[in-house]
Design a protein around this motif. Structure first.
Motif, short mmCIF file in Angstrom:
data_model
loop_
_atom_site.label_atom_id
_atom_site.label_comp_id
_atom_site.label_asym_id
_atom_site.label_seq_id
_atom_site.Cartn_x
_atom_site.Cartn_y
_atom_site.Cartn_z
N MET A 81 -6.30 -29.57 -8.40
CA MET A 81 -7.42 -29.31 -7.50
C MET A 81 -8.75 -29.67 -8.15
O MET A 81 -9.63 -30.26 -7.50
N MET A 82 -8.92 -29.36 -9.44
CA MET A 82 -10.18 -29.69 -10.11
C MET A 82 -10.38 -31.21 -10.16
O MET A 82 -11.50 -31.69 -9.98
N MET A 83 -9.34 -31.95 -10.41
CA MET A 83 -9.45 -33.41 -10.42
C MET A 83 -9.91 -33.92 -9.06
O MET A 83 -10.78 -34.78 -8.97
N ARG A 84 -9.31 -33.39 -8.00
CA ARG A 84 -9.70 -33.83 -6.66
C ARG A 84 -11.14 -33.49 -6.37
O ARG A 84 -11.88 -34.30 -5.81
N ALA A 128 -18.02 -36.78 -8.25
CA ALA A 128 -18.48 -37.82 -9.16
C ALA A 128 -18.45 -39.21 -8.55
O ALA A 128 -19.33 -40.03 -8.83
N PHE A 129 -17.44 -39.50 -7.74
CA PHE A 129 -17.23 -40.87 -7.27
C PHE A 129 -17.12 -41.00 -5.76
O PHE A 129 -16.91 -42.09 -5.24
N GLY A 130 -17.21 -39.87 -5.03
CA GLY A 130 -17.06 -39.92 -3.58
C GLY A 130 -15.63 -40.20 -3.14
O GLY A 130 -15.39 -40.66 -2.03
N THR A 131 -14.68 -39.93 -4.02
CA THR A 131 -13.26 -40.19 -3.74
C THR A 131 -12.64 -38.93 -3.15
O THR A 131 -12.60 -37.90 -3.80
N LEU A 135 -7.08 -40.19 -2.88
CA LEU A 135 -6.51 -39.86 -4.18
C LEU A 135 -5.41 -38.81 -3.99
O LEU A 135 -5.65 -37.73 -3.46
N LEU A 136 -4.22 -39.14 -4.40
CA LEU A 136 -3.08 -38.23 -4.32
C LEU A 136 -2.93 -37.59 -5.69
O LEU A 136 -2.59 -38.27 -6.65
#
Length: 127
Positions: free
Chosen positions: A94-97, A103-106, A89-90
């Protein structure tokens, strides 16, 4: 953006902003508006040509945190994290990453770091 530009009234429009202690008036003629629309459409076409449209498939098994995120009113913000599962994920945030990982192992990477690396490697240049 194109829809917004197309929704502008016919004829000249004007914006008035306050910058650097002064009011700045900008008159937008129909010709300028047409150029803005053309430029936006060109950019969208270039993006569409370089991208692949993918369906969002929500996994059957989610963590409790992932399930809560996808039921929240702001759930659309997490679609990229779901689509990026199994990839990188680009993202600027930072919180999204971190949430995408929890949450999703991404796994995610900071956009600025990628752009800086590409600039240093010579695979992109400054415009």
């Amino acid at each position: 953006m194109v829809a917004h530009l197309n929704s502008m009234p016919d004829g000249e429009t004007m914006t008035l902003t306050y910058q650097g202690g002064q009011y700045v008036q900008q008159v937008i003629t129909p010709e300028v508006q047409a150029l803005r629309i053309e430029e936006s459409q060109s950019r969208l076409a270039a993006i569409a040509e370089a991208c692949t449209v993918e369906s969002v498939v929500i996994p059957d098994e989610l963590s409790a945190f992932g399930d809560r995120l996808l039921k929240a009113p702001f759930r659309d913000a997490f679609v990229p994290a779901v689509v990026a599962r199994g990839r990188l994920l680009l993202d600027e945030d930072m919180m999204m990453r971190e949430w995408a990982d929890q949450a999703f192992g991404t796994k995610g990477v900071w956009l600025q770091a990628v752009l800086f690396s590409a600039l240093q490697a010579g695979t992109m240049d400054r415009v």
